[in-house]
Design an enzyme around this catalytic site. Structure first.
Site, short mmCIF file in Angstrom:
data_model
loop_
_atom_site.label_atom_id
_atom_site.label_comp_id
_atom_site.label_asym_id
_atom_site.label_seq_id
_atom_site.Cartn_x
_atom_site.Cartn_y
_atom_site.Cartn_z
N TYR A 1 -3.33 14.20 -14.16
CA TYR A 1 -4.53 13.06 -14.12
C TYR A 1 -5.82 13.81 -14.00
O TYR A 1 -6.81 13.01 -14.12
CB TYR A 1 -4.18 12.27 -13.00
CG TYR A 1 -3.18 11.70 -12.70
CD1 TYR A 1 -2.52 10.62 -13.44
CD2 TYR A 1 -2.19 11.84 -11.70
CE1 TYR A 1 -1.35 10.14 -13.31
CE2 TYR A 1 -1.05 11.61 -11.39
CZ TYR A 1 -0.74 10.43 -12.32
OH TYR A 1 0.53 9.89 -12.08
N CYS B 1 4.64 28.94 -16.29
CA CYS B 1 4.51 29.48 -17.43
C CYS B 1 3.76 28.51 -18.53
O CYS B 1 4.33 27.91 -19.40
CB CYS B 1 5.61 30.14 -18.09
SG CYS B 1 6.12 31.57 -17.20
N PRO C 1 0.80 -1.30 0.06
CA PRO C 1 -0.18 -0.09 -0.08
C PRO C 1 0.96 1.28 0.15
O PRO C 1 1.98 1.36 0.45
CB PRO C 1 -0.82 -0.08 1.37
CG PRO C 1 0.30 -0.84 2.45
CD PRO C 1 0.82 -1.87 1.10
N1 LLP Z 1 2.85 -1.60 -6.29
C1 LLP Z 1 3.37 -1.18 -7.28
C2 LLP Z 1 4.07 -2.20 -8.20
C3 LLP Z 1 2.97 -0.02 -7.82
O1 LLP Z 1 3.49 0.28 -9.24
C4 LLP Z 1 2.42 1.03 -7.10
C5 LLP Z 1 2.09 2.27 -7.81
C6 LLP Z 1 1.96 0.62 -5.74
C7 LLP Z 1 2.49 -0.56 -5.42
C8 LLP Z 1 1.29 1.48 -4.87
O2 LLP Z 1 0.00 2.09 -5.29
P1 LLP Z 1 -0.82 2.62 -4.21
O3 LLP Z 1 -1.08 1.94 -3.07
O4 LLP Z 1 -0.10 3.99 -3.70
O5 LLP Z 1 -2.10 3.04 -5.13
N2 LLP Z 1 1.19 9.02 -9.83
C9 LLP Z 1 -0.10 8.38 -9.58
C10 LLP Z 1 -0.07 7.01 -8.99
C11 LLP Z 1 1.07 5.98 -9.55
C12 LLP Z 1 1.11 4.63 -8.91
C13 LLP Z 1 2.19 3.78 -9.22
N3 LLP Z 1 2.32 2.72 -8.72
C14 LLP Z 1 -1.03 9.05 -8.91
O6 LLP Z 1 -0.66 10.38 -8.41
O7 LLP Z 1 -2.20 8.86 -8.72
#
Ligand code: LLP
Length: 445
Positions: free
Chosen positions: A319, A358, A277
């Site tokens: 996004y 900008c 997570p």
């Molecule tokens: N495990 C893997 C292999 C991942 O690629 C990711 C996130 C996570 C765990 C953790 O995911 P989470 O629990 O945080 O959803 N920049 C984007 C999110 C990109 C996530 C990339 N991978 C945003 O701002 O929404």
């Protein structure tokens, strides 16, 4: 419970007034609440406790060392996707054996570094990567364990940029190819393939895609075991949602209520579960503090121009992400009933909240109703603990913001605001690679 609350019209992080932090540290500034961070971590840990999982905090969501240390002290391992993240995990005192290392593009240098550190598992994303890890493990006489990242072809219903579990993304190996993968590589002595990994996407605000993919993966594990393979570990990834708006995401208990029964029998037979997570722990543990520089009109639009924009928080422009924004100090009638609930619009003004960059794409909120604002007011962008600071850039030569960690009545700067010197630090001593005179040749050093 998120510990960001208005008292007498002023916003507090735990027991510290955000205005006081802005005065001391300046803006833009990310502020994290240690209590909130640990609350979210504990809620997840308690919900999944029947599976006795290894919780590998996804460093990429918020990689500040103080945050990593806090979670490591609470018992977390780490989910890594680069040598840099491994470096951070080690500095934060995390045992690499409690880390999983995923990522579609691991370099030879990074693989060597992870072998040297003896990371718990390589989450392998392609045949070619597996062969490379195996060869480097042999070369360095460092045996390692691996899990195959499988793409279950399930739509997580997230923004397409954060969808990873659907066919034809660059992540993992198609589920149909998984058995053949184990047939070819499942008996490798250098890189011992004993796990399955999946991560279907980020910000998955319903339980159903998790359940669908888990059923597929359990079927795969049964087939692999029937084929004579040993599966010791299942890494179910991250992706659990966060409340950017009230009740947007299911609570940890709801994800667990669906997933625990699917996996409990296997855990009792010795399967190790890993979860990764990020957002669900960090998103609501952080806010971004900004100062209003100017308010101006252009045609019918009214712009609130702040001292941070897409350079400090990329999510809205990249996004189209929603972040609740509200002034730090408000009159009694404008204290939001709950900070992420939409309000009665009386007395509010429709504005775009934008940054100094900008580009017309530099916005934090569009068509948003806010109390009247003026130069010098402080604004708070909520739920920015995840993928906030880590995605910040120095675009337009803006130094990176400060980060502050609050605990009760105390507040610590856990990353200093960058200065102009930091902007140019790597450019001060240009280093020749090729001589300009005579034939092109590599210079020593
Ligand atoms: N495990 C893997 C292999 C991942 O690629 C990711 C996130 C996570 C765990 C953790 O995911 P989470 O629990 O945080 O959803 N920049 C984007 C999110 C990109 C996530 C990339 N991978 C945003 O701002 O929404």
């Amino acid at each position: 419970m998120d510990h960001f609350l208005y008292k007498d019209g002023r916003l507090y992080c735990e027991e510290v007034a955000l205005e006081a932090i802005a005065e001391r540290v300046g803006t833009p500034c990310y502020v994290y609440s240690r209590r909130t961070l640990l609350d979210h971590y504990q809620r997840l840990a308690e919900a999944f406790a029947p599976l006795d999982p290894l919780i590998c905090y996804s460093i990429k969501s918020c990689s500040n060392l103080a945050i990593c240390r806090t979670l490591a002290e609470a018992g977390a391992g780490m989910d890594l996707v680069s040598g840099g993240e491994l470096h951070r995990a080690q500095l934060a005192g995390v045992d690499p054996a409690r880390c999983v290392y995923a990522g579609v593009g691991k370099t030879d240098g990074e693989i060597r570094q992870a072998l040297e550190a003896s990371v718990g598992w390589f989450n392998v994303e392609s045949e070619s990567e597996f062969r490379t890890i195996s060869a480097l493990a042999q070369e360095t006489s460092r045996r390692c364990r691996a899990a195959l990242r499988v793409n279950p072809d399930v739509n997580p219903g997230t923004h397409r940029y954060t969808t990873t579990g659907k066919r034809e993304t660059k992540f993992g190996v198609d589920i149909e190819r998984a058995e053949a993968f184990f047939e070819t590589y499942g008996r490798d002595r250098n890189c011992v393939l004993v796990g399955i990994h999946l991560h279907i996407g980020s910000g998955v605000n319903s339980t159903e895609p998790f359940v669908t993919s888990m059923r597929k993966i359990c079927g795969l594990i049964d087939a692999l075991v029937a084929g004579g393979h040993r599966i010791e570990m299942l890494d179910i990834g991250g992706g659990f949602g966060a409340d950017y708006e009230t009740h947007q995401a299911p609570p940890a208990s709801e994800y667990a209520a669906q997933l625990v029964p699917l996996l409990l029998g296997r855990v009792k037979k010795g399967l190790q579960i890993v979860i990764e997570p990020g957002r669900t722990i960090t998103a609501n543990a952080g806010v971004l503090l900004l100062r209003v520089l100017f308010v101006k009109s252009s045609g019918r639009r009214r712009f609130v121009i702040c001292d941070g924009g897409m350079n400090t928080l990329l999510r809205p422009s990249h996004y189209g992400a929603f972040h609740f924004i509200w002034p730090c100090r408000v009159r009694a009638e404008h204290v939001p009933p709950h900070r992420r609930e939409r309000m009665d619009l009386a007395g509010l003004v429709e504005v775009d909240v934008v940054g100094p960059i900008c580009e017309s794409g530099d916005f934090l909120a569009q068509d948003r109703h806010l109390p009247p604002l003026g130069r010098g007011d402080l604004l708070v962008v909520f739920s920015t603990g995840a993928y906030g600071m880590v995605m910040a850039s120095r675009y337009n030569s803006m130094p990176l913001p400060a980060e502050v960690l609050v605990e009760g009545r105390s507040a610590r700067v856990v990353r200093h605001r960058e200065r102009y010197d930091d902007l140019t630090a790597h450019e001060r001593e240009p280093a020749a690679i090729f001589a300009s005179d005579g034939p092109r040749r590599m210079l020593d050093g």
